[in-house]
Scaffold this motif. Structure first.
Motif, PDB file in Angstrom:
ATOM      1  N   ALA A 192       0.833  -1.210   0.000  1.00  0.00           N
ATOM      2  CA  ALA A 192       0.000   0.000   0.000  1.00  0.00           C
ATOM      3  C   ALA A 192       0.861   1.252   0.000  1.00  0.00           C
ATOM      4  CB  ALA A 192      -0.926  -0.009   1.216  1.00  0.00           C
ATOM      5  N   LEU A 193       1.944   1.219   0.768  1.00  0.00           N
ATOM      6  CA  LEU A 193       2.855   2.365   0.787  1.00  0.00           C
ATOM      7  C   LEU A 193       3.484   2.570  -0.590  1.00  0.00           C
ATOM      8  CD1 LEU A 193       4.294   4.546   2.453  1.00  0.00           C
ATOM      9  CD2 LEU A 193       6.048   2.847   2.996  1.00  0.00           C
ATOM     10  N   SER A 194       3.837   1.474  -1.245  1.00  0.00           N
ATOM     11  CA  SER A 194       4.405   1.566  -2.588  1.00  0.00           C
ATOM     12  C   SER A 194       3.408   2.197  -3.559  1.00  0.00           C
ATOM     13  CB  SER A 194       4.810   0.173  -3.074  1.00  0.00           C
ATOM     14  OG  SER A 194       5.255   0.214  -4.419  1.00  0.00           O
ATOM     15  N   ALA A 195       2.121   1.825  -3.439  1.00  0.00           N
ATOM     16  CA  ALA A 195       1.099   2.398  -4.313  1.00  0.00           C
ATOM     17  C   ALA A 195       0.966   3.902  -4.107  1.00  0.00           C
ATOM     18  CB  ALA A 195      -0.242   1.709  -4.066  1.00  0.00           C
ATOM     19  N   LEU A 196       1.086   4.338  -2.857  1.00  0.00           N
ATOM     20  CA  LEU A 196       0.986   5.769  -2.571  1.00  0.00           C
ATOM     21  C   LEU A 196       2.155   6.540  -3.174  1.00  0.00           C
ATOM     22  CD1 LEU A 196      -0.249   5.664   1.124  1.00  0.00           C
ATOM     23  CD2 LEU A 196      -1.481   6.611  -0.823  1.00  0.00           C
ATOM     24  N   PHE A 197       3.335   5.971  -3.109  1.00  0.00           N
ATOM     25  CA  PHE A 197       4.488   6.656  -3.692  1.00  0.00           C
ATOM     26  C   PHE A 197       4.419   6.671  -5.216  1.00  0.00           C
ATOM     27  CE2 PHE A 197       6.509   6.180   0.505  1.00  0.00           C
ATOM     28  CZ  PHE A 197       7.039   7.452   0.634  1.00  0.00           C
ATOM     29  N   ARG A 198       3.860   5.607  -5.807  1.00  0.00           N
ATOM     30  CA  ARG A 198       3.661   5.627  -7.261  1.00  0.00           C
ATOM     31  C   ARG A 198       2.670   6.711  -7.648  1.00  0.00           C
ATOM     32  NH1 ARG A 198       3.639  -0.084  -6.872  1.00  0.00           N
ATOM     33  NH2 ARG A 198       1.348  -0.036  -6.917  1.00  0.00           N
ATOM     34  N   LEU A 209     -11.674   8.238 -11.135  1.00  0.00           N
ATOM     35  CA  LEU A 209     -12.138   8.409  -9.760  1.00  0.00           C
ATOM     36  C   LEU A 209     -12.022   7.100  -8.982  1.00  0.00           C
ATOM     37  CD1 LEU A 209     -13.557   9.985  -7.498  1.00  0.00           C
ATOM     38  CD2 LEU A 209     -15.740   9.378  -8.566  1.00  0.00           C
ATOM     39  N   GLN A 210     -12.328   5.983  -9.636  1.00  0.00           N
ATOM     40  CA  GLN A 210     -12.242   4.696  -8.969  1.00  0.00           C
ATOM     41  C   GLN A 210     -10.817   4.420  -8.502  1.00  0.00           C
ATOM     42  OE1 GLN A 210     -15.102   2.740  -8.515  1.00  0.00           O
ATOM     43  NE2 GLN A 210     -13.774   1.665  -7.072  1.00  0.00           N
ATOM     44  N   THR A 211      -9.825   4.777  -9.325  1.00  0.00           N
ATOM     45  CA  THR A 211      -8.422   4.583  -8.955  1.00  0.00           C
ATOM     46  C   THR A 211      -8.057   5.443  -7.749  1.00  0.00           C
ATOM     47  OG1 THR A 211      -7.828   4.095 -11.253  1.00  0.00           O
ATOM     48  CG2 THR A 211      -6.048   4.757  -9.779  1.00  0.00           C
ATOM     49  N   GLU A 212      -8.533   6.679  -7.733  1.00  0.00           N
ATOM     50  CA  GLU A 212      -8.251   7.580  -6.616  1.00  0.00           C
ATOM     51  C   GLU A 212      -8.873   7.064  -5.326  1.00  0.00           C
ATOM     52  OE1 GLU A 212      -6.742  11.121  -4.745  1.00  0.00           O
ATOM     53  OE2 GLU A 212      -6.265  10.031  -6.598  1.00  0.00           O
ATOM     54  N   LEU A 213     -10.078   6.500  -5.405  1.00  0.00           N
ATOM     55  CA  LEU A 213     -10.735   5.959  -4.215  1.00  0.00           C
ATOM     56  C   LEU A 213     -10.027   4.700  -3.714  1.00  0.00           C
ATOM     57  CD1 LEU A 213     -14.498   6.454  -5.139  1.00  0.00           C
ATOM     58  CD2 LEU A 213     -13.176   7.707  -3.432  1.00  0.00           C
ATOM     59  N   GLU A 214      -9.554   3.866  -4.633  1.00  0.00           N
ATOM     60  CA  GLU A 214      -8.804   2.681  -4.219  1.00  0.00           C
ATOM     61  C   GLU A 214      -7.515   3.078  -3.510  1.00  0.00           C
ATOM     62  OE1 GLU A 214      -8.233   0.441  -7.746  1.00  0.00           O
ATOM     63  OE2 GLU A 214     -10.321  -0.227  -7.882  1.00  0.00           O
ATOM     64  N   LEU A 215      -6.865   4.125  -4.016  1.00  0.00           N
ATOM     65  CA  LEU A 215      -5.660   4.627  -3.353  1.00  0.00           C
ATOM     66  C   LEU A 215      -5.996   5.140  -1.954  1.00  0.00           C
ATOM     67  CD1 LEU A 215      -2.598   5.299  -3.768  1.00  0.00           C
ATOM     68  CD2 LEU A 215      -3.361   7.594  -4.406  1.00  0.00           C
ATOM     69  N   ALA A 216      -7.128   5.829  -1.844  1.00  0.00           N
ATOM     70  CA  ALA A 216      -7.550   6.344  -0.545  1.00  0.00           C
ATOM     71  C   ALA A 216      -7.810   5.208   0.447  1.00  0.00           C
ATOM     72  CB  ALA A 216      -8.805   7.200  -0.705  1.00  0.00           C
ATOM     73  N   LYS A 217      -8.395   4.119  -0.051  1.00  0.00           N
ATOM     74  CA  LYS A 217      -8.645   2.972   0.824  1.00  0.00           C
ATOM     75  C   LYS A 217      -7.332   2.324   1.268  1.00  0.00           C
ATOM     76  CE  LYS A 217     -13.216   1.903  -1.049  1.00  0.00           C
ATOM     77  NZ  LYS A 217     -14.046   0.917  -1.784  1.00  0.00           N
ATOM     78  N   GLN A 218      -6.346   2.269   0.382  1.00  0.00           N
ATOM     79  CA  GLN A 218      -5.039   1.721   0.760  1.00  0.00           C
ATOM     80  C   GLN A 218      -4.385   2.594   1.827  1.00  0.00           C
ATOM     81  OE1 GLN A 218      -3.431   1.431  -3.334  1.00  0.00           O
ATOM     82  NE2 GLN A 218      -3.053  -0.717  -2.879  1.00  0.00           N
ATOM     83  N   TYR A 219      -4.532   3.911   1.648  1.00  0.00           N
ATOM     84  CA  TYR A 219      -3.961   4.809   2.656  1.00  0.00           C
ATOM     85  C   TYR A 219      -4.634   4.592   4.011  1.00  0.00           C
ATOM     86  CZ  TYR A 219      -3.500   9.011   5.433  1.00  0.00           C
ATOM     87  OH  TYR A 219      -3.291   9.875   6.469  1.00  0.00           O
ATOM     88  N   ALA A 248      -4.774  13.494  -9.741  1.00  0.00           N
ATOM     89  CA  ALA A 248      -4.226  12.502  -8.807  1.00  0.00           C
ATOM     90  C   ALA A 248      -3.960  13.133  -7.443  1.00  0.00           C
ATOM     91  CB  ALA A 248      -2.945  11.903  -9.377  1.00  0.00           C
ATOM     92  N   LEU A 249      -4.115  12.336  -6.404  1.00  0.00           N
ATOM     93  CA  LEU A 249      -3.924  12.773  -5.013  1.00  0.00           C
ATOM     94  C   LEU A 249      -4.822  13.964  -4.674  1.00  0.00           C
ATOM     95  CD1 LEU A 249      -0.087  12.389  -4.400  1.00  0.00           C
ATOM     96  CD2 LEU A 249      -1.952  10.912  -3.644  1.00  0.00           C
ATOM     97  N   THR A 250      -6.115  13.796  -4.946  1.00  0.00           N
ATOM     98  CA  THR A 250      -7.106  14.795  -4.542  1.00  0.00           C
ATOM     99  C   THR A 250      -7.796  14.389  -3.255  1.00  0.00           C
ATOM    100  OG1 THR A 250      -7.535  15.521  -6.827  1.00  0.00           O
ATOM    101  CG2 THR A 250      -9.253  15.948  -5.200  1.00  0.00           C
ATOM    102  N   ILE A 251      -8.176  13.120  -3.141  1.00  0.00           N
ATOM    103  CA  ILE A 251      -8.929  12.650  -1.981  1.00  0.00           C
ATOM    104  C   ILE A 251      -8.015  12.227  -0.838  1.00  0.00           C
ATOM    105  CG2 ILE A 251     -10.579  10.914  -1.193  1.00  0.00           C
ATOM    106  CD1 ILE A 251     -11.762  10.905  -3.986  1.00  0.00           C
ATOM    107  N   LEU A 254      -7.070  14.837   1.691  1.00  0.00           N
ATOM    108  CA  LEU A 254      -8.201  15.212   2.538  1.00  0.00           C
ATOM    109  C   LEU A 254      -8.350  14.231   3.698  1.00  0.00           C
ATOM    110  CD1 LEU A 254     -10.844  16.106  -0.218  1.00  0.00           C
ATOM    111  CD2 LEU A 254      -9.284  17.649   0.996  1.00  0.00           C
ATOM    112  N   LEU A 255      -8.150  12.946   3.408  1.00  0.00           N
ATOM    113  CA  LEU A 255      -8.215  11.948   4.466  1.00  0.00           C
ATOM    114  C   LEU A 255      -7.036  12.075   5.421  1.00  0.00           C
ATOM    115  CD1 LEU A 255      -9.278   8.884   2.288  1.00  0.00           C
ATOM    116  CD2 LEU A 255     -10.727  10.296   3.751  1.00  0.00           C
ATOM    117  N   GLU A 256      -5.875  12.412   4.892  1.00  0.00           N
ATOM    118  CA  GLU A 256      -4.708  12.593   5.751  1.00  0.00           C
ATOM    119  C   GLU A 256      -4.929  13.759   6.721  1.00  0.00           C
ATOM    120  OE1 GLU A 256       0.157  13.020   5.504  1.00  0.00           O
ATOM    121  OE2 GLU A 256      -1.033  12.609   3.706  1.00  0.00           O
ATOM    122  N   ASN A 257      -5.529  14.836   6.222  1.00  0.00           N
ATOM    123  CA  ASN A 257      -5.864  15.955   7.109  1.00  0.00           C
ATOM    124  C   ASN A 257      -6.845  15.530   8.191  1.00  0.00           C
ATOM    125  OD1 ASN A 257      -4.248  17.954   6.012  1.00  0.00           O
ATOM    126  ND2 ASN A 257      -5.770  18.571   4.508  1.00  0.00           N
TER     127      ASN A 257
END
Length: 340
Positions: A192-198, A209-219, A248-251, A254-257
């Motif tokens: 998951a960390l690797s996906a975030l750095f990619r 949008l689906q890709t961005e949400l999947e990234l958010a779920k991994q985070y 990319a890296l829109t959602i 927001l979750l990190e905040n």
């Protein structure tokens, strides 16, 4: 002669919204007034103004609708090709509307007392001049967009330099603990960390949008391992989502905040809610988390939100929005993304 090197990366913005249509009508009426009251024109000026107003509005509205319909395909072309296509669409529609208008109204207005060929030639000449002015505004808009894009990337890089160490160190500490407890969970967290750095390498690009949400779920899975029972995540987003492209890296920021300034400061179980509301023209994503005074006093949260808002404005103009505020102990962020 225009060359690829002399032109910025042109993109036709989203035109089919109320604010732009009002501007089109106002500019069209101004052009009609100028043409109707031009020196050397004889006959009933007001009748001529009425005819020209209807005529110009037809052309402007139909042209705008055509550009809206073909916007995505046109934006895939090279800059010089975009200019050529826009000119061709505008001049072709002017020719068609002129021919129809002449056939319908030539017997009603004494001011139209010449041949159709002369009428069409004069209209095409005026339309060509107006189109060149519109293209010049498009180029200026593109140049300003590139400047804003460069500024946004610089701010985003500064933002990432501020956020990533905090998140990276926490994640690495979590992985180190998981290696002694659950090797599979440690492996998943590293993936998951690797996906975030990619994803960080794709900043500035559009992703589904689906890709961005999947990234958010991994985070969130990474943070869930770290926070454990201190965080309760409630997803209320359907599996079937419209085919929307977002920066990319829109959602994820927001979750990190929400976690950094809300969940981590909660003495009780912090509830993080993510839900969506779909309308005819847009998709709204709402994120809520516990609110504490530290959110207001800290500057990091505002930097991330302002940065995301700028990137949305660059991509969608006024069609997208990012609003936030607190009420009754909850901090609420609302992200509105247009469907087209």
């Amino acid at each position: 002669m225009l060359t690829q090197l002399s032109l910025p990366k042109l993109q036709i913005p989203f035109l089919c919204h109320g604010q732009f249509m009002v501007r089109v009508l106002v500019v069209s009426q101004a052009v009609a007034v100028v043409l109707a009251f031009a020196p050397g024109v004889y006959g009933d000026v007001w009748a001529r103004l009425g005819f020209i107003s209807v005529f110009v509005h037809w052309i402007s509205i139909i042209t705008t609708l055509c550009l809206c319909a073909a916007r995505h395909k046109i934006n895939q072309l090279k800059p010089i090709s975009i200019i050529s296509v826009v000119l061709c669409i505008f001049l072709t529609l002017t020719l068609i509307v002129s021919a129809v208008a002449f056939s319908l109204f030539s017997t009603l207005f004494n001011s139209i007392n010449h041949e159709m060929s002369d009428f069409l030639a004069k209209n095409l000449m005026v339309a060509f001049i107006v189109a060149l002015v519109a293209v010049q505004f498009l180029i200026v808009h593109a140049e300003k967009s590139e400047q804003l894009n460069a500024q946004t990337h610089a701010e985003l890089n500064a933002l990432q330099a501020r956020i990533q160490p905090h998140f990276l160190f926490n994640t690495l500490n979590t992985v180190a603990e998981l290696t002694h407890i659950d090797a599979d969970a440690a492996e998943k967290s590293l993936l998951a960390l690797s996906a975030l750095f990619r994803a960080a390498l794709d900043v500035g690009k559009l992703v589904p949008l689906q890709t961005e949400l999947e990234l958010a779920k991994q985070y969130l899975s990474l943070e869930q391992w770290r926070l454990g029972r201190r965080m309760n995540v409630n997803w209320q987003i359907p599996d079937a989502l419209p085919a929307i492209q977002i920066p990319a890296l829109t959602i994820q920021p927001l979750l990190e905040n929400a976690i950094r300034y809300g969940i981590e400061n909660s003495a009780e179980v912090g509830k993080l809610n993510i839900f969506s509301i779909e309308s005819r023209n847009a998709l709204t994503i709402v994120i809520t988390n516990p609110y504490y005074q530290s959110i207001k006093s800290s500057g990091g949260n505002g930097i991330a939100l302002d940065n995301i808002r700028q990137r949305l404005m660059l991509q969608y103009g006024s069609s997208a929005s990012l609003t936030f505020g607190n009420s009754e102990g909850l901090y609420r962020v609302k992200l509105v993304i247009p469907k087209s």
